[in-house]
Design a protein around this motif. Structure first.
Motif, PDB file in Angstrom:
ATOM      1  N   LEU A 126       0.328  -1.397  -0.335  1.00 15.56           N
ATOM      2  CA  LEU A 126       0.137  -0.157   0.243  1.00 15.56           C
ATOM      3  C   LEU A 126       0.635   1.321  -0.182  1.00 15.56           C
ATOM      4  O   LEU A 126       0.718   1.932  -0.777  1.00 15.56           O
ATOM      5  CB  LEU A 126      -0.597  -0.227   1.387  1.00 15.56           C
ATOM      6  CG  LEU A 126      -2.261  -1.037   1.312  1.00 15.56           C
ATOM      7  CD1 LEU A 126      -2.633  -0.230   2.363  1.00 15.56           C
ATOM      8  CD2 LEU A 126      -3.198   0.210  -0.040  1.00 15.56           C
ATOM      9  N   VAL A 127       1.282   1.736   0.844  1.00 15.41           N
ATOM     10  CA  VAL A 127       2.867   2.501   1.185  1.00 15.41           C
ATOM     11  C   VAL A 127       3.776   2.231   2.242  1.00 15.41           C
ATOM     12  O   VAL A 127       3.790   1.502   3.098  1.00 15.41           O
ATOM     13  CB  VAL A 127       1.665   4.000   2.202  1.00 15.41           C
ATOM     14  CG1 VAL A 127       0.813   4.877   1.055  1.00 15.41           C
ATOM     15  CG2 VAL A 127       1.350   3.681   3.352  1.00 15.41           C
ATOM     16  N   ASP A 128       5.279   3.482   1.808  1.00  9.29           N
ATOM     17  CA  ASP A 128       5.616   3.699   2.695  1.00  9.29           C
ATOM     18  C   ASP A 128       5.672   4.640   3.622  1.00  9.29           C
ATOM     19  O   ASP A 128       5.950   6.050   2.849  1.00  9.29           O
ATOM     20  CB  ASP A 128       7.496   3.178   2.245  1.00  9.29           C
ATOM     21  CG  ASP A 128       7.361   2.076   1.260  1.00  9.29           C
ATOM     22  OD1 ASP A 128       7.181   0.768   1.287  1.00  9.29           O
ATOM     23  OD2 ASP A 128       7.626   2.215   0.367  1.00  9.29           O
ATOM     24  N   VAL A 129       6.028   4.547   4.864  1.00 10.85           N
ATOM     25  CA  VAL A 129       5.243   5.619   5.878  1.00 10.85           C
ATOM     26  C   VAL A 129       6.795   5.722   6.369  1.00 10.85           C
ATOM     27  O   VAL A 129       7.767   5.197   7.371  1.00 10.85           O
ATOM     28  CB  VAL A 129       4.384   5.237   6.969  1.00 10.85           C
ATOM     29  CG1 VAL A 129       4.138   6.673   7.484  1.00 10.85           C
ATOM     30  CG2 VAL A 129       3.551   5.147   6.106  1.00 10.85           C
ATOM     31  N   ALA A 130       7.326   7.052   6.089  1.00 16.23           N
ATOM     32  CA  ALA A 130       8.233   8.236   7.115  1.00 16.23           C
ATOM     33  C   ALA A 130       8.414   8.611   8.357  1.00 16.23           C
ATOM     34  O   ALA A 130       7.263   9.258   8.059  1.00 16.23           O
ATOM     35  CB  ALA A 130       9.034   8.647   5.589  1.00 16.23           C
ATOM     36  N   ALA A 131       8.334   8.005   9.489  1.00 17.18           N
ATOM     37  CA  ALA A 131       7.733   8.253  10.798  1.00 17.18           C
ATOM     38  C   ALA A 131       7.886   9.050  10.902  1.00 17.18           C
ATOM     39  O   ALA A 131       7.000  10.039  11.181  1.00 17.18           O
ATOM     40  CB  ALA A 131       8.106   6.647  12.080  1.00 17.18           C
ATOM     41  N   SER A 132       9.276   9.814  10.986  1.00 17.43           N
ATOM     42  CA  SER A 132       9.400  11.729  11.023  1.00 17.43           C
ATOM     43  C   SER A 132      10.516  11.915  10.765  1.00 17.43           C
ATOM     44  O   SER A 132      11.597  11.860  11.396  1.00 17.43           O
ATOM     45  CB  SER A 132       9.366  11.774  12.750  1.00 17.43           C
ATOM     46  OG  SER A 132       9.425  13.229  13.767  1.00 17.43           O
ATOM     47  N   VAL A 188      11.427   3.811   8.724  1.00 15.72           N
ATOM     48  CA  VAL A 188       9.807   3.574   7.493  1.00 15.72           C
ATOM     49  C   VAL A 188       8.979   2.538   7.553  1.00 15.72           C
ATOM     50  O   VAL A 188       9.755   1.600   8.165  1.00 15.72           O
ATOM     51  CB  VAL A 188      10.577   3.718   6.121  1.00 15.72           C
ATOM     52  CG1 VAL A 188      10.061   3.718   5.562  1.00 15.72           C
ATOM     53  CG2 VAL A 188      12.166   5.165   6.155  1.00 15.72           C
ATOM     54  N   VAL A 189       8.210   2.351   8.008  1.00 18.18           N
ATOM     55  CA  VAL A 189       7.102   1.716   7.976  1.00 18.18           C
ATOM     56  C   VAL A 189       6.590   1.534   6.607  1.00 18.18           C
ATOM     57  O   VAL A 189       6.329   2.176   6.005  1.00 18.18           O
ATOM     58  CB  VAL A 189       5.757   2.364   8.566  1.00 18.18           C
ATOM     59  CG1 VAL A 189       4.797   0.722   8.944  1.00 18.18           C
ATOM     60  CG2 VAL A 189       6.639   1.858  10.240  1.00 18.18           C
ATOM     61  N   ARG A 190       6.686   0.217   5.926  1.00 20.16           N
ATOM     62  CA  ARG A 190       5.625  -0.403   4.595  1.00 20.16           C
ATOM     63  C   ARG A 190       4.735  -1.598   5.256  1.00 20.16           C
ATOM     64  O   ARG A 190       4.224  -2.511   6.296  1.00 20.16           O
ATOM     65  CB  ARG A 190       6.362  -1.168   4.484  1.00 20.16           C
ATOM     66  CG  ARG A 190       5.719  -2.194   2.911  1.00 20.16           C
ATOM     67  CD  ARG A 190       6.585  -2.352   2.079  1.00 20.16           C
ATOM     68  NE  ARG A 190       7.682  -1.343   1.061  1.00 20.16           N
ATOM     69  CZ  ARG A 190       7.870  -1.983  -0.174  1.00 20.16           C
ATOM     70  NH1 ARG A 190       7.850  -3.044  -0.780  1.00 20.16           N
ATOM     71  NH2 ARG A 190       8.685  -1.116  -0.889  1.00 20.16           N
ATOM     72  N   ARG A 235      13.252   1.037  -1.160  1.00 17.20           N
ATOM     73  CA  ARG A 235      14.308   2.323  -1.870  1.00 17.20           C
ATOM     74  C   ARG A 235      14.895   2.610  -0.470  1.00 17.20           C
ATOM     75  O   ARG A 235      15.250   2.633  -0.280  1.00 17.20           O
ATOM     76  CB  ARG A 235      13.948   3.480  -2.354  1.00 17.20           C
ATOM     77  CG  ARG A 235      15.108   3.942  -2.897  1.00 17.20           C
ATOM     78  CD  ARG A 235      14.323   5.397  -3.885  1.00 17.20           C
ATOM     79  NE  ARG A 235      13.386   6.511  -3.016  1.00 17.20           N
ATOM     80  CZ  ARG A 235      12.793   7.344  -2.624  1.00 17.20           C
ATOM     81  NH1 ARG A 235      13.030   7.210  -4.151  1.00 17.20           N
ATOM     82  NH2 ARG A 235      11.981   8.008  -2.633  1.00 17.20           N
ATOM     83  N   ASP A 236      13.745   3.206   0.659  1.00 20.06           N
ATOM     84  CA  ASP A 236      14.375   3.479   2.118  1.00 20.06           C
ATOM     85  C   ASP A 236      14.616   2.619   3.078  1.00 20.06           C
ATOM     86  O   ASP A 236      13.745   3.328   3.969  1.00 20.06           O
ATOM     87  CB  ASP A 236      12.930   5.029   2.361  1.00 20.06           C
ATOM     88  CG  ASP A 236      13.025   6.193   1.071  1.00 20.06           C
ATOM     89  OD1 ASP A 236      14.427   6.517   1.256  1.00 20.06           O
ATOM     90  OD2 ASP A 236      12.058   6.476   0.448  1.00 20.06           O
TER      91      ASP A 236
END
Length: 207
Positions: A111-117, A124-126, A196-197
């Motif tokens: 769905l998404v890759d989320v850079a927490a802060s 980063v959470v996938r 990637r991240d």
């Protein structure tokens, strides 16, 4: 002074402050565009995955879990750290879905890759979309998982919970909203899309 958007923020020195079980803290001295240097505190993280599991009736599985830094229980998607060396992130997600929700999925998408802060941490959470679900026996590990409350809600209700501020976990907010868009007809990325991240620095320290 370099042109905006072209400067290389090189690191001239780095000092470890704390290396723990889940995170590390270091201080980098970074070259700024005007040639000066500035200190940047960086929290290193193993990275994590989360699972938006949606059944055939359009219900998403949420868990109510205690989070000590906030001293509160939060509604979240099943999730877990990338803490097993060599384990594929999709396999980590599948394992966490069994452990926390007692579910197995036959269909997986990214769905998404989320850079927490990203101002201070490389976490980063996938977030995956899991479908074609079957119930399985939970495999609980640790006292926190024994305290989880599991709830299935219509995805539209989960979206309303996000907008009402009842869901505040970043990966859960992003995952619920992204799942709503994908299930309305947008395409999701394949489960094994290159990440990637994905954080790697802290894992290299502790393994």
């Amino acid at each position: 002074m370099s042109e905006p958007g072209t400067h290389e923020f090189s690191v001239v020195s780095s000092k470890d402050v704390h290396i723990g079980r889940v995170v590390g803290l270091r201080v980098d001295e970074v070259v700024m565009p005007d040639g000066s240097t500035a200190r940047r505190e960086v929290v290193e993280h193993l990275g994590a995955v989360a699972v938006c599991a949606v059944d055939g009736d359009g219900q998403v599985t949420l868990i109510h879990q205690y989070r000590h830094p906030l001293r509160d229980r939060l509604w979240e998607l099943p999730a877990g750290l990338l803490d097993l060396e060599g384990e594929d992130p999709v396999d980590t997600a599948a394992r966490e879905l069994v452990e926390e929700a007692g579910l197995a999925a036959a269909r997986w998408d990214t769905l998404v890759d989320v850079a927490a802060s990203p101002g201070f941490t490389d976490e980063v959470v996938r977030v995956y979309l899991a479908r074609e679900l079957t119930e399985v026996a939970r495999e609980m590990h640790g006292e926190e998982e024994a305290d989880l409350v599991i709830r299935k809600v219509p995805l539209a209700e989960a979206v309303r919970m996000v907008l009402a501020g009842d869901i505040v976990n970043g990966a859960t907010v992003s995952g619920v909203l992204a799942a709503s868009v994908v299930l309305a007809g947008e395409s999701a990325r394949p489960a094994h899309t290159p990440w990637r991240d994905r954080p790697t620095t802290f894992a290299a320290r502790v393994r």
